[in-house]
Design a protein around this motif. Structure first.
Motif, PDB file in Angstrom:
ATOM      1  N   CYS A  54       0.844  -1.198   0.000  1.00 48.01           N
ATOM      2  CA  CYS A  54       0.000   0.000   0.000  1.00 48.01           C
ATOM      3  C   CYS A  54       0.878   1.246   0.000  1.00 48.01           C
ATOM      4  CB  CYS A  54      -0.922   0.013   1.225  1.00 48.01           C
ATOM      5  SG  CYS A  54      -2.228   1.258   1.063  1.00 48.01           S
ATOM      6  N   GLN A  56      -0.111   3.832   1.735  1.00 46.33           N
ATOM      7  CA  GLN A  56      -0.439   4.479   3.014  1.00 46.33           C
ATOM      8  C   GLN A  56      -0.190   3.518   4.178  1.00 46.33           C
ATOM      9  OE1 GLN A  56      -1.752   7.893   2.693  1.00 46.33           O
ATOM     10  NE2 GLN A  56      -0.904   7.308   0.724  1.00 46.33           N
ATOM     11  N   CYS A  58      -2.480   3.713   7.273  1.00 48.21           N
ATOM     12  CA  CYS A  58      -3.530   4.239   8.163  1.00 48.21           C
ATOM     13  C   CYS A  58      -3.505   3.468   9.477  1.00 48.21           C
ATOM     14  CB  CYS A  58      -4.895   4.084   7.512  1.00 48.21           C
ATOM     15  SG  CYS A  58      -4.964   4.746   5.834  1.00 48.21           S
ATOM     16  N   TRP A  60      -5.696   2.828  11.531  1.00 50.21           N
ATOM     17  CA  TRP A  60      -6.885   2.013  11.791  1.00 50.21           C
ATOM     18  C   TRP A  60      -7.152   0.968  10.704  1.00 50.21           C
ATOM     19  CZ3 TRP A  60      -9.156   3.401   7.398  1.00 50.21           C
ATOM     20  CH2 TRP A  60      -9.057   4.736   6.969  1.00 50.21           C
ATOM     21  N   CYS A  61      -6.226   0.802   9.772  1.00 46.18           N
ATOM     22  CA  CYS A  61      -6.449  -0.127   8.647  1.00 46.18           C
ATOM     23  C   CYS A  61      -6.818  -1.528   9.164  1.00 46.18           C
ATOM     24  CB  CYS A  61      -5.188  -0.225   7.799  1.00 46.18           C
ATOM     25  SG  CYS A  61      -5.370  -1.378   6.419  1.00 46.18           S
ATOM     26  N   TRP A  67      -2.742  -7.632   3.768  1.00 50.28           N
ATOM     27  CA  TRP A  67      -2.023  -7.179   2.565  1.00 50.28           C
ATOM     28  C   TRP A  67      -0.512  -7.045   2.781  1.00 50.28           C
ATOM     29  CZ3 TRP A  67       0.550  -2.717   3.356  1.00 50.28           C
ATOM     30  CH2 TRP A  67      -0.009  -1.700   4.130  1.00 50.28           C
ATOM     31  N   GLY A 102      -4.539  -3.200   0.696  1.00 47.87           N
ATOM     32  CA  GLY A 102      -3.473  -2.570  -0.014  1.00 47.87           C
ATOM     33  C   GLY A 102      -3.927  -1.577  -1.093  1.00 47.87           C
ATOM     34  N   LYS A 154      -7.619   9.648   2.084  1.00 46.57           N
ATOM     35  CA  LYS A 154      -7.505   9.560   3.542  1.00 46.57           C
ATOM     36  C   LYS A 154      -7.453  10.953   4.175  1.00 46.57           C
ATOM     37  CE  LYS A 154      -7.708   5.209   3.296  1.00 46.57           C
ATOM     38  NZ  LYS A 154      -8.718   5.121   2.247  1.00 46.57           N
TER      39      LYS A 154
HETATM   40  S1  SF4 Z   1      -6.949   1.706   4.919  1.00 41.99           S
HETATM   41 FE1  SF4 Z   1      -6.510   1.428   2.720  1.00 41.99          FE
HETATM   42  S2  SF4 Z   1      -5.059   3.063   2.264  1.00 41.99           S
HETATM   43 FE2  SF4 Z   1      -5.049   2.871   4.491  1.00 41.99          FE
HETATM   44  S3  SF4 Z   1      -3.353   1.441   4.933  1.00 41.99           S
HETATM   45 FE3  SF4 Z   1      -5.242   0.210   4.750  1.00 41.99          FE
HETATM   46  S4  SF4 Z   1      -5.305  -0.473   2.637  1.00 41.99           S
HETATM   47 FE4  SF4 Z   1      -3.828   1.234   2.732  1.00 41.99          FE
END
Ligand code: SF4
Length: 255
Positions: A54, A56, A58, A60-61, A67, A102, A154
């Motif tokens: 990915c 990013q 995040c 809270w992902c 992934w 991802g 995001k």
């Molecule tokens: S929420 Fe989406 S953009 Fe953010 S880390 Fe997870 S997969 Fe990546």
């Protein structure tokens, strides 16, 4: 959930070697006979091709553990796996293919070739949606293969650096594509102010493209915030979407 069928299961301990001569995709998991859990097509029967990696991180992902692992699969290996299932028939009957991660955009070149190879082999193209964090520009070739853009830029609360998560030129480009939606994960009232100042006021996206979703990787977390998010959506005349896979199956992945 015995009705959900797995083609590639998430397996952090399994390691394949990277193919040197054939094109491949780095895949975390692949399953079908489930539903699109969020966004404009919530409830639509769907197959999920979840790729590795990915752009990013995040905090809270809820799929990070999935992934971050995975394996490279050549197209031939993927087609052999697909041919052992009834997925092609399900696609023909209308099941959507959801490219997710991802970041599918990180593998857009490989995905372009794979979708073209799929169409050549089976004589049709599945109706294809993409989950997109909106930080990489899609190529014209890839754009032609995508039927629905589930864009999800995001916000600050994701914890990603602004320079990494917020790409105004890419967001503006995406908003002009056919069937482009913008799903925002909302954690608090103040998040709407950011959507307004960073996305609506500069004219990057249109109000009618906005879908608000509650933050929460668990059923309990979703329930804490969902009424607030419905309240904001109604107040601002934008859509609300639940995260139905979490409502149904809580923290379970691969569903
Ligand atoms: S929420 Fe989406 S953009 Fe953010 S880390 Fe997870 S997969 Fe990546």
């Amino acid at each position: 959930m015995q009705f959900i069928k797995t083609i590639i299961a998430s397996n952090p301990t399994f390691q394949k070697t990277i193919p040197t001569e054939a094109p491949y995709l780095e895949i975390a998991e692949f399953f079908y006979d489930t539903i699109q859990g969020e966004g404009i097509n919530l409830g639509q029967p769907a197959a999920f091709l979840r790729v590795q990696h990915c752009t990013q991180n995040c905090w809270w992902c809820d799929t990070k553990e999935v992934w971050r692992s995975g394996n490279p699969y050549t197209f031939e290996e993927l087609f052999n796996l697909i041919d052992k299932t009834d997925l092609v028939e399900k696609f023909k009957a209308g099941q959507h293919l959801i490219l997710t991660g991802g970041s599918p955009m990180k593998q857009q070149q490989g995905l372009t070739l794979f979708l073209q190879a799929f169409a050549e082999r089976y004589g049709f193209r599945p109706f294809t949606e993409i989950e997109n964090e909106c930080t990489l520009m899609p190529s014209p070739e890839f754009t032609q293969l995508i039927d629905v853009w589930n864009n999800s830029p995001k916000l600050k609360h994701s914890g990603n650096p602004d320079s990494l998560r917020y790409q105004p030129n890419i967001i503006r480009h995406l908003s002009l594509l056919k069937n482009a939606w913008f799903k925002f994960v909302v954690a608090q009232y103040e998040d709407w102010d950011e959507i307004e100042t960073s996305f609506l006021q500069p004219g990057l996206i249109k109000r009618k493209q906005i879908i608000l979703m509650p933050l929460g990787g668990t059923r309990e977390g979703l329930h804490r915030i969902r009424e607030t998010v419905v309240e904001i959506a109604v107040r601002e005349s934008v859509r609300y979407s639940s995260r139905e896979h979490i409502e149904l199956w809580d923290k379970k992945t691969g569903v």
